[in-house]
Scaffold this active site. Structure first.
Site: not given
Length: 307
Positions: A113-115, A117
């Site tokens: 996921g972006c967060y 990461s």
């Protein structure tokens, strides 16, 4: 002979950005379905069975259905959804954390996921080094551009210019939390406080750490140097040594596949703020998928990335 790649969900934000990164490259032959074929299970099944690699840019339930369509084929899959991020049999697609060899050898890779990461990049190396405790109740404060929310949220921000800040996940239990806890090896799920601002792309993830209550942590500079050592040789992750007075997300941010990390410390060393800045559509999504595809295909890790 070119490697054949099928992007299932190429009309969405993540899929379009992956397509932009791959289209100019002659190492890959893209399998493209038209609007009618994209709605046909038979056409998609045929695409999976014809491809060497497939990238799923789909909602979670659709991603699970796609894996079923691929059964019996030799296709190797990268799933950009959150459907398989803590599932057995899937390799977590963060090569800097799990190892490049693990990605290169994997048949099923789940994109981070972006967060997560940002959080994992900051905290996992320091927990592994014994500098931060695995049993601490960490807090994650994060803000992102609106493009990560899909077509509905993009439309909402672009139609209502009066939205200045959108806090969400207020019921807690966000779907990103399990991967944060698992990949770092934490005893407690972190308290995750995400928000969205009126910028198309970009993301800042922050983890405050009260060092005076963490006897093994050492100084903020000790933490920074540990991150420097961990990411030595990475072309994607950079540990910054500057101390800006502010970090900005601009509405005009260009696409980037970089991940930048900072450690900001109090003058007396009693507190620190671990901060990551990345493009939610780059290392937070499409760029990560391309990085993983490169490794799985035996190509240079950073080929086609914007660094």
């Amino acid at each position: 002979m070119s490697t054949r790649v099928f992007i299932d969900g190429a009309a969405g934000t993540t899929g379009l950005e992956i397509l932009e990164r791959l289209a100019p490259r002659n190492e890959f032959e893209l399998i493209v379905l038209d609007d009618v074929q994209r709605k046909s299970a038979d056409a998609r099944r045929d695409a999976y069975h014809a491809a060497d690699f497939a990238v799923l840019c789909l909602p979670d339930d659709a991603a699970k259905e796609a894996v079923a369509l691929a059964e019996g084929s030799k296709v190797r899959i990268i799933d950009a959804s959150s459907a398989h991020r803590v599932a057995d049999g899937w390799t977590y697609g963060f090569p800097e954390i799990v190892g490049r060899e693990a990605i290169a050898d994997a048949v099923r890779v789940t994109n981070p996921g972006c967060y997560p990461s940002g959080f994992i990049a900051l905290v996992a190396p320091l927990v592994r080094a014994g500098l931060l405790p695995a049993d601490w109740p960490y807090t994650v404060n994060a803000v992102s551009g609106y493009s990560g929310g899909g077509k509905a949220l993009i439309a909402r921000f672009e139609e209502d210019r009066d939205i200045a800040f959108r806090a969400y996940g207020l019921g807690l239990g966000h779907k990103h939390v399990p991967e944060m806890q698992k990949l770092v090896g934490l005893s407690h799920p972190p308290l995750f406080a995400p928000a969205v601002v009126p910028a198309h792309r970009g993301m800042i993830v922050e983890v405050p750490v009260p060092l005076s209550a963490m006897p093994m942590a050492g100084s903020p500079e000790v933490l920074r140097l540990a991150l420097v050592d961990f990411y030595t040789g990475s072309a994607v992750v950079t540990v910054r040594d500057d101390r800006p007075d502010e970090l900005l997300l601009r509405g005009s941010m260009a696409p980037s596949d970089k991940l930048e990390l900072w450690v900001f410390g109090a003058a007396d060393g009693s507190q620190a703020r671990l901060v990551a800045r990345l493009d939610n559509l780059g290392k937070g999504a499409s760029g990560a998928a391309v990085q993983n595809l490169n490794l799985m295909a035996g190509l240079p890790e950073t080929a086609g990335l914007s660094l």
